[in-house]
Design a protein around this motif. Structure first.
Motif, PDB file in Angstrom:
ATOM      1  N   GLY A  76       0.804  -1.213   0.000  1.00  6.23           N
ATOM      2  CA  GLY A  76       0.000   0.000   0.000  1.00  6.23           C
ATOM      3  C   GLY A  76       0.832   1.255   0.000  1.00  6.23           C
ATOM      4  N   THR A  77       2.033   1.188   0.568  1.00  6.01           N
ATOM      5  CA  THR A  77       2.868   2.373   0.629  1.00  6.01           C
ATOM      6  C   THR A  77       3.352   2.776  -0.747  1.00  6.01           C
ATOM      7  OG1 THR A  77       3.558   1.751   2.840  1.00  6.01           O
ATOM      8  CG2 THR A  77       4.914   3.372   1.722  1.00  6.01           C
ATOM      9  N   PHE A  78       3.567   1.796  -1.642  1.00  3.55           N
ATOM     10  CA  PHE A  78       4.001   2.122  -2.987  1.00  3.55           C
ATOM     11  C   PHE A  78       2.973   3.015  -3.662  1.00  3.55           C
ATOM     12  CE2 PHE A  78       6.761  -1.600  -2.464  1.00  3.55           C
ATOM     13  CZ  PHE A  78       7.943  -1.083  -2.959  1.00  3.55           C
ATOM     14  N   ALA A  79       1.698   2.757  -3.406  1.00  4.53           N
ATOM     15  CA  ALA A  79       0.645   3.584  -3.992  1.00  4.53           C
ATOM     16  C   ALA A  79       0.710   4.998  -3.450  1.00  4.53           C
ATOM     17  CB  ALA A  79      -0.723   2.972  -3.694  1.00  4.53           C
ATOM     18  N   ASN A  80       1.126   5.144  -2.188  1.00  2.00           N
ATOM     19  CA  ASN A  80       1.188   6.459  -1.559  1.00  2.00           C
ATOM     20  C   ASN A  80       2.371   7.283  -2.040  1.00  2.00           C
ATOM     21  OD1 ASN A  80      -1.073   5.909  -0.039  1.00  2.00           O
ATOM     22  ND2 ASN A  80       0.078   5.198   1.734  1.00  2.00           N
ATOM     23  N   THR A  81       3.375   6.618  -2.683  1.00  7.40           N
ATOM     24  CA  THR A  81       4.559   7.322  -3.132  1.00  7.40           C
ATOM     25  C   THR A  81       4.194   8.484  -4.034  1.00  7.40           C
ATOM     26  OG1 THR A  81       5.825   5.275  -3.010  1.00  7.40           O
ATOM     27  CG2 THR A  81       6.766   7.044  -4.313  1.00  7.40           C
ATOM     28  N   ALA A  82       3.175   8.314  -4.854  1.00  7.68           N
ATOM     29  CA  ALA A  82       2.788   9.362  -5.798  1.00  7.68           C
ATOM     30  C   ALA A  82       2.180  10.572  -5.095  1.00  7.68           C
ATOM     31  CB  ALA A  82       1.796   8.796  -6.809  1.00  7.68           C
ATOM     32  N   SER A  83       1.873  10.456  -3.813  1.00  5.80           N
ATOM     33  CA  SER A  83       1.242  11.563  -3.080  1.00  5.80           C
ATOM     34  C   SER A  83       2.170  12.742  -2.889  1.00  5.80           C
ATOM     35  CB  SER A  83       0.741  11.064  -1.720  1.00  5.80           C
ATOM     36  OG  SER A  83      -0.264  10.098  -1.881  1.00  5.80           O
ATOM     37  N   MET A  84       3.477  12.509  -2.910  1.00  8.45           N
ATOM     38  CA  MET A  84       4.417  13.621  -2.789  1.00  8.45           C
ATOM     39  C   MET A  84       4.651  14.184  -4.184  1.00  8.45           C
ATOM     40  SD  MET A  84       8.207  13.868  -1.016  1.00  8.45           S
ATOM     41  CE  MET A  84       9.096  13.017  -2.311  1.00  8.45           C
ATOM     42  N   THR A  85       4.111  15.331  -4.458  1.00 11.86           N
ATOM     43  CA  THR A  85       4.168  15.898  -5.792  1.00 11.86           C
ATOM     44  C   THR A  85       4.768  17.297  -5.774  1.00 11.86           C
ATOM     45  OG1 THR A  85       1.908  16.727  -5.550  1.00 11.86           O
ATOM     46  CG2 THR A  85       2.175  14.581  -6.579  1.00 11.86           C
ATOM     47  N   VAL A  86       5.322  17.679  -6.906  1.00  9.80           N
ATOM     48  CA  VAL A  86       5.862  19.025  -7.080  1.00  9.80           C
ATOM     49  C   VAL A  86       4.712  19.975  -7.382  1.00  9.80           C
ATOM     50  CG1 VAL A  86       7.330  20.476  -8.510  1.00  9.80           C
ATOM     51  CG2 VAL A  86       8.087  18.167  -7.875  1.00  9.80           C
ATOM     52  N   VAL A  87       4.613  21.060  -6.634  1.00  5.55           N
ATOM     53  CA  VAL A  87       3.481  21.977  -6.793  1.00  5.55           C
ATOM     54  C   VAL A  87       3.912  23.399  -7.174  1.00  5.55           C
ATOM     55  CG1 VAL A  87       1.931  20.688  -5.290  1.00  5.55           C
ATOM     56  CG2 VAL A  87       3.456  22.404  -4.297  1.00  5.55           C
ATOM     57  N   GLY A  88       5.173  23.592  -7.478  1.00  4.60           N
ATOM     58  CA  GLY A  88       5.601  24.928  -7.884  1.00  4.60           C
ATOM     59  C   GLY A  88       7.056  25.188  -7.528  1.00  4.60           C
ATOM     60  N   LYS A  89       7.479  26.401  -7.753  1.00  3.80           N
ATOM     61  CA  LYS A  89       8.854  26.789  -7.477  1.00  3.80           C
ATOM     62  C   LYS A  89       9.030  27.127  -5.997  1.00  3.80           C
ATOM     63  CE  LYS A  89       9.523  28.738 -12.110  1.00  3.80           C
ATOM     64  NZ  LYS A  89       9.848  29.966 -12.890  1.00  3.80           N
ATOM     65  N   ALA A  90      10.265  26.996  -5.531  1.00 11.87           N
ATOM     66  CA  ALA A  90      10.586  27.341  -4.142  1.00 11.87           C
ATOM     67  C   ALA A  90      11.940  28.033  -4.110  1.00 11.87           C
ATOM     68  CB  ALA A  90      10.605  26.093  -3.270  1.00 11.87           C
ATOM     69  N   ASN A  91      12.149  28.853  -3.106  1.00  8.16           N
ATOM     70  CA  ASN A  91      13.450  29.475  -2.928  1.00  8.16           C
ATOM     71  C   ASN A  91      14.442  28.443  -2.414  1.00  8.16           C
ATOM     72  OD1 ASN A  91      12.596  32.091  -3.671  1.00  8.16           O
ATOM     73  ND2 ASN A  91      11.837  32.475  -1.591  1.00  8.16           N
ATOM     74  N   PRO A  92      15.660  28.456  -2.918  1.00 14.75           N
ATOM     75  CA  PRO A  92      16.659  27.520  -2.398  1.00 14.75           C
ATOM     76  C   PRO A  92      17.054  27.889  -0.978  1.00 14.75           C
ATOM     77  CG  PRO A  92      17.695  29.083  -3.873  1.00 14.75           C
ATOM     78  CD  PRO A  92      16.210  29.326  -3.967  1.00 14.75           C
ATOM     79  N   PRO A  93      17.442  26.920  -0.173  1.00 11.68           N
ATOM     80  CA  PRO A  93      17.992  27.253   1.142  1.00 11.68           C
ATOM     81  C   PRO A  93      19.202  28.171   0.958  1.00 11.68           C
ATOM     82  CG  PRO A  93      17.593  24.892   0.938  1.00 11.68           C
ATOM     83  CD  PRO A  93      17.425  25.470  -0.427  1.00 11.68           C
ATOM     84  N   ILE A  94      19.387  29.114   1.855  1.00  8.34           N
ATOM     85  CA  ILE A  94      20.481  30.068   1.712  1.00  8.34           C
ATOM     86  C   ILE A  94      21.828  29.348   1.654  1.00  8.34           C
ATOM     87  CG2 ILE A  94      20.588  30.443   4.214  1.00  8.34           C
ATOM     88  CD1 ILE A  94      21.422  32.974   1.373  1.00  8.34           C
ATOM     89  N   GLY A  95      21.944  28.264   2.408  1.00  5.19           N
ATOM     90  CA  GLY A  95      23.197  27.512   2.409  1.00  5.19           C
ATOM     91  C   GLY A  95      23.496  26.900   1.048  1.00  5.19           C
ATOM     92  N   HIS A  96      22.458  26.415   0.379  1.00  2.97           N
ATOM     93  CA  HIS A  96      22.672  25.823  -0.950  1.00  2.97           C
ATOM     94  C   HIS A  96      22.960  26.900  -1.982  1.00  2.97           C
ATOM     95  CE1 HIS A  96      21.565  23.657  -4.754  1.00  2.97           C
ATOM     96  NE2 HIS A  96      22.356  22.786  -4.173  1.00  2.97           N
ATOM     97  N   TYR A  97      22.287  28.039  -1.864  1.00  2.13           N
ATOM     98  CA  TYR A  97      22.552  29.164  -2.770  1.00  2.13           C
ATOM     99  C   TYR A  97      24.021  29.579  -2.677  1.00  2.13           C
ATOM    100  CZ  TYR A  97      22.607  33.881  -4.685  1.00  2.13           C
ATOM    101  OH  TYR A  97      22.934  35.000  -5.398  1.00  2.13           O
ATOM    102  N   GLU A  98      24.529  29.701  -1.466  1.00  2.00           N
ATOM    103  CA  GLU A  98      25.920  30.100  -1.277  1.00  2.00           C
ATOM    104  C   GLU A  98      26.874  28.998  -1.736  1.00  2.00           C
ATOM    105  OE1 GLU A  98      25.900  30.996   2.867  1.00  2.00           O
ATOM    106  OE2 GLU A  98      25.128  33.037   2.577  1.00  2.00           O
ATOM    107  N   PHE A  99      26.492  27.739  -1.527  1.00  2.00           N
ATOM    108  CA  PHE A  99      27.289  26.607  -2.011  1.00  2.00           C
ATOM    109  C   PHE A  99      27.427  26.680  -3.529  1.00  2.00           C
ATOM    110  CE2 PHE A  99      27.192  22.338  -3.895  1.00  2.00           C
ATOM    111  CZ  PHE A  99      28.328  21.763  -3.337  1.00  2.00           C
ATOM    112  N   CYS A 100      26.340  27.017  -4.222  1.00  2.00           N
ATOM    113  CA  CYS A 100      26.344  27.080  -5.680  1.00  2.00           C
ATOM    114  C   CYS A 100      27.223  28.216  -6.200  1.00  2.00           C
ATOM    115  CB  CYS A 100      24.926  27.240  -6.211  1.00  2.00           C
ATOM    116  SG  CYS A 100      23.908  25.747  -6.051  1.00  2.00           S
TER     117      CYS A 100
END
Length: 203
Positions: A23-47
């Motif tokens: 049943g959990t495999f069916a739930n995997t699809a529940s996590m979906t991308v819903v739009g853009k997000a700001n990167p964490p400041i730490g990752h922005y600086e890493f980049c």
């Protein structure tokens, strides 16, 4: 199909089923991308420092076709990095609240994720399937893990455990992760499990 391939398929299926009920495999699809997000400041600086690590790929390779060998590699990388790096906060290491970097002997949760991502890329995994992800722990504290997208679901490599679980089998609330087509950009996630729990509790 040879006996070796049949045995390999059985071993892989057993490993994957051991992480989740059907049943959990069916739930995997529940996590979906819903739009853009700001990167964490730490990752922005890493980049800004590691531009090659965050260069746009311009494509999404699609979920990784998971094999027995790949599964073993994922488990080994998660275990090896967890064993080699001592967890410390950025304040303890650098004297600052947030800094993302490849760890040598010590690191924060995001440093573990960066190293696992790098090692899996070196072993042939496509970067579009290796996505650093920001979550909330049950305590409400932020945390970073590495999501590996596969045709068997999204698996989580976590410095807090050596066992690799499907995202839906963890206790975390999923907030955002790297874009699969541009590692320097981030996308917002919708955790379907949270929505379901909220609707039940509101009745």
């Amino acid at each position: 199909m040879t006996t070796k391939k049949i045995l390999g398929s059985i071993i892989l299926a057993s490993a994957l089923l051991g992480t989740s009920a059907a049943g959990t495999f069916a739930n995997t699809a529940s996590m979906t991308v819903v739009g853009k997000a700001n990167p964490p400041i730490g990752h922005y600086e890493f980049c800004q420092i590691n531009m090659a690590e965050c260069a746009p790929t311009g494509r999404d390779a699609g979920a990784h076709a998971l094999t027995e060998t790949d599964w073993k590699t994922i488990l080994e990388v998660n275990y090896d990095v967890n064993s080699a790096i001592t967890p410390l906060t950025d304040m303890e290491i650098y004297g600052v609240e947030e800094r993302w970097a490849f760890p040598r002997t010590v690191g924060d949760c995001e440093d573990f994720a960066l190293m696992k991502r790098k090692l899996l890329i070196d072993k042939g995994f496509d970067p579009s399937n290796l996505l650093i992800t920001v979550v909330l722990q049950p305590s409400g504290e932020g945390h970073a893990v590495l999501t590996v997208r596969t045709d068997h679901g999204d698996f989580i490599l976590d410095n807090m455990r050596n066992k690799v679980l499907l995202w839906s089998d963890t206790e975390y609330t999923y907030l955002k992760r790297q874009s699969s087509s541009h590692p320097g950009r981030w996308v917002k996630l919708q955790d379907g499990r949270t929505s379901f729990v909220g609707s039940v509790n509101s009745n």
